[in-house]
Design a protein around this motif. Structure first.
Motif: not given
Lengths: 544, 313
Positions: B152, B155-156, B167-169, B254-257, B259, B263
């Motif tokens: 986190y 990310v912030l 953030v994701t992808g 899980s935090v960064f989605a 795949p 996850n």
């Protein structure tokens, strides 16, 4: 030589660090941000992004709740549509209900996204296949459960014949879950056509053009759509299981909106609704009811005075303002009186919060306060009740804590037990609870499917089994399933609800609203679809 | 060497069997009847008859040891059964997500190895300097920070504040950077100190004194002799860490989605998808065991004297 080696090492290090540090001039990223932050010049080319907590498993109209089900309305359309308590035309333009026969006149000139024509044969194929392959999972839709046969009257007229009249057949036909029409090509597979559907062929405004499971799904306009082309050209749904990551994505502009309680907690909504550049919206209509169910097998709860005391000891106002941040509305009755046939409810008097009356009721029932423990007792047994709920669902944990302190004030000790959904349901059916936080099926299944469940081995059915009013309730609901006369239906539903209400069979808590937060830079507004958690892309108005 | 490998094999198989038996038992002492959960998941009314039929179909009406043996027989052929949720082949679902996890973990390892070498060597060379002390604090914090929190924070910092990465992808170098860095930080934190200590220990060896006496420059001594001796044991540590990180990428994914398999396993656990959980546990145990084996083989290659004549370590 050795210096050279160290030098090479350091150089490669530098290279990796530089590579990893990904400078902000890389065009790919800027492109994404450009797209998502909605710098669209014309509404025709707007591309948006959202985050969804649950992965899509299969693009079937019959899938599990969550994931693709929250988006299926963009792909598959139903024969009729449910809006604000009324049935409206969609793929059928008009209809006529005659006892157990429903005749629908279909919209002409509609094509599936794969080019196949939509007609009466296709409707028959869809309904027959649901009956054949999915009966076990969808027979609680009486339109499938009671299906006798489907007649093709002419190319655009179809007659659905049930084994007996069913008043809510059209409501069933309006359900996006399972009753969305699939292209005839989708049935040209071996085995169950509703399993592992990985192409999208519906009549709806969108199709899925690109995806990577577990990562993203791209919805793009269906060029064959019969209605007006929707304003948003493309929606990318990123699968982001973690709530905080979804919030960060919205704040950073990577996502344009988040919709639904499964993607956005109340606390998150409260935090984001007034944040810079973001707008929060709450639906006017309610999508489902939340209530407390009693375990009627517990002799203590078989005493109506005890149930009434519990109802009067709960201060819903505090729960709603304190825990739910006023994002749900107070529920006086099991179903929202605005729902079809639920009008009669308003003649009933709501349960009033009154700890004094609750204490008096318990005194009358023989439960005397033990001032040493603060808990009431009767024949040496303490008045201890166990509340079970699904952990982490909505604000359940906080609600349970507050209720515990509210009941303690009248001398009832509430113990709390929370589980994951599967364990909770399993415990429930085994009778491992005294009180349970439960909810109705929601729009468009309320009240008819929730009521049907009360005689169909549902949670409410199991919970009320041993109450003395259960026989009366069963009689009303059973009779309901034999008529399609709306005056009689309204009277019978009113009777069923009254039976539960006056018998203190459940404590209504709240009616749930839909909520969403969006980036004002890219979106002007979102209109809610009415069914819980459903994202309907054509209801999104992009910023110009 | 072959002797050694043959000796290790029964042990490895025992570990794998133990892990799968444990996961099987843990799954079976759960209060929830998988047949009932499956029916409810598919909105089928769970009558007693329906539950009985489903139990029979899933083979749950047989004693647990029989269920285990049946599962194991199929698992050896890489058939882990069908997912309760998607009804797809579990092996296919897991393997299709593996490349994503491997990409993430490999990137994390490259970052970790490079930064560990850089910081380890420099802080050894500049022992007790300000740099060394800063590195010390960094490694201490890095090794003890929970990964989800670190995720986190990164990310912030990088995605929200500086907007350098999304953030994701998934897929590009940019999207892999943050999750890989999050995975790498604890690895760096633990290993920089080890490398530094190894280098310093070697600096006190006689061969260094001899090299100095031969008039070799400090750089040559460190580059050619000390580093070779000090970095060799790191290879085995990194090989072990690789296995550990593949299995431990769950939270970061899980935090960064991301795949990947981690996850997927999290969502399987949340929906009690037992065939997926059992398959995941077996594959992770296998990777872990193989990485440890590779680590041991590397250790032997570097220092064959570790091996006794009987093939024992």
């Amino acid at each position: 030589m050795k210096t050279k080696q160290i030098f090479t090492l350091l150089l490669s290090l530098l290279f990796v660090v530089a590579l990893a540090a990904c400078n902000n001039n890389t065009p790919a990223l800027n492109e994404t941000q450009g797209n998502t932050s909605g710098t669209a010049t014309a509404a025709q080319n707007v591309e948006l992004t959202t985050c969804e907590s649950t992965d899509f498993i299969s693009f079937t109209p019959c899938g599990h709740s969550g994931g693709f089900q929250n988006y299926s309305a963009n792909i598959y359309e139903t024969l009729v549509e449910y809006e604000d308590g009324e049935i409206k035309p969609l793929l059928a333009e008009s209809w006529e209900v005659n006892g157990n026969e429903i005749t629908l006149k279909l919209r002409q000139g509609v094509k599936f996204s794969d080019g196949e024509a939509f007609n009466a044969e296709v409707v028959k194929l869809n309904l027959d296949s649901l009956y054949k392959y999915q009966y076990d999972s969808v027979s609680w839709f009486q339109v499938i459960g009671l299906l006798d046969h489907v007649d093709v009257v002419d190319e655009y007229t179809v007659k659905i014949v049930l084994t007996q009249p069913y008043y809510a057949a059209l409501n069933d036909l309006a359900s996006r879950f399972s009753l969305g029409m699939m292209s005839p090509a989708a049935f040209e597979v071996e085995g169950n056509p509703y399993e592992n559907v990985m192409t999208t062929a519906g009549t709806g405004p969108y199709i899925i053009t690109d995806y990577k499971q577990g990562s993203y799904y791209v919805f793009a306009r269906n060029e064959n759509y019969w209605g007006d082309a929707p304003a948003v050209e493309k929606l990318t749904v990123n699968i982001v299981p973690d709530m905080d990551s979804r919030i960060v994505a919205l704040r950073s502009g990577e996502a344009d909106f988040l919709l639904g309680i499964s993607n956005l907690s109340y606390n998150a909504f409260d935090e984001l609704k007034n944040a810079d550049g973001l707008t929060g919206v709450v639906s006017e209509n309610h999508s489902k009811s939340n209530y407390i169910l009693f375990n009627s097998a517990n002799p203590v709860l078989q005493d109506i005075q005890v149930r009434q005391a519990v109802a009067e000891a709960i201060d819903k106002e505090t729960l709603i303002t304190g825990v739910l941040l006023s994002l749900q509305d107070n529920a006086d009755y099991m179903f929202d009186p605005d729902l079809p046939y639920c009008n009669a409810e308003s003649s009933l008097s709501p349960y009033e919060y009154s700890p004094e009356d609750a204490a008096e009721l318990l005194d009358d029932a023989g439960w005397t306060l033990n001032s040493a423990t603060g808990i009431r007792e009767k024949d040496g047994a303490a008045l201890t009740l166990k509340l079970t709920y699904v952990a982490g669902y909505g604000s359940n944990d906080e609600l349970a804590q507050v209720m515990k302190s509210q009941l303690a004030k009248v001398g009832i000790e509430l113990t709390l037990e929370s589980y994951d959904t599967a364990t909770w349901a399993s415990k429930f059916y085994d009778g491992g609870y005294d009180l349970a936080l439960a909810f109705s099926y929601g729009v468009p299944y309320d009240p008819h499917i929730t009521l049907n469940g009360m005689i169909g081995q549902d949670l409410a059915d199991a919970s009320m089994q041993s109450f003395d009013f259960k026989a009366n309730l069963n009689a009303s609901i059973t009779e309901l399933l034999t008529t399609s006369d709306s005056a009689q239906v309204e009277q019978l539903i009113g009777q069923a609800i009254k039976t539960i209400h006056t018998g203190y069979g459940a404590i209504p808590l709240t009616y749930e609203n839909e909520l969403a937060v969006y980036n004002s830079k890219s979106i002007n507004g979102i209109t809610f679809f009415g069914q819980p958690g459903m994202t309907v892309i054509k209801n999104i108005t992009p910023a110009q | 060497m072959l002797k050694y490998l043959l000796k290790r094999l029964p042990g490895l198989i025992a570990v794998l069997l133990g892990v799968t038996i444990l996961s099987f038992i843990v799954a079976n002492i759960s209060e929830v009847d998988p047949a009932e959960a499956y029916l409810r998941l598919n909105s089928i009314i769970a009558t007693d008859e329906a539950k009985e039929a489903m139990r029979h179909e899933m083979g749950l009406d047989q004693p647990i040891p029989v269920q285990y043996v049946n599962w194991l027989k199929n698992a050896v052929m890489l058939d882990f059964g069908k997912s309760y949720v998607s009804r797809n082949d579990v092996g296919h679902e897991l393997f299709s997500r593996f490349p994503s996890t491997l990409m993430l973990v490999s990137t994390a390892m490259v970052i970790a190895v490079c930064i560990t070498l850089f910081l380890g060597i420099l802080s050894a060379l500049r022992r007790n300097s300000v740099f060394d002390k800063i590195v010390h604090i960094f490694t201490l914090v890095g090794a003890s920070t929970p990964q989800f929190w670190l995720g986190y924070i990164l990310v912030l910092l990088f995605a929200v504040h500086f907007k350098l990465v999304p953030v994701t992808g998934y897929g590009s170098m940019q999207t892999v950077f943050l999750p890989a860095l999050t995975l790498a930080v604890p690895i760096i934190g633990t290993n920089v100190r080890v490398l530094r200590a190894n280098i310093l220990e070697n600096m006190n060896q006689d061969y260094v004194l001899y090299a100095k006496a031969r008039g070799l420059s400090k750089h040559k001594i460190i580059g050619k002799h000390v580093l070779k001796n000090a970095a060799a044991p790191m290879l085995t540590i990194f090989a072990q860490t690789f296995g550990y990180t593949v299995a431990g990428s769950m939270i970061v994914e899980s935090v960064f989605a991301w795949p990947g398999v981690g996850n997927y396993a999290v969502s399987a656990i949340l929906s009690r998808d037992l065939p997926v959980i059992n398959g995941y546990v077996l594959i992770m145990a296998l990777i872990f065991v193989i990485c440890n084996l590779i680590a041991d083989i590397l250790a032997l290659k570097i220092n064959p004297k570790l091996l006794t004549e009987d093939g024992d370590l």
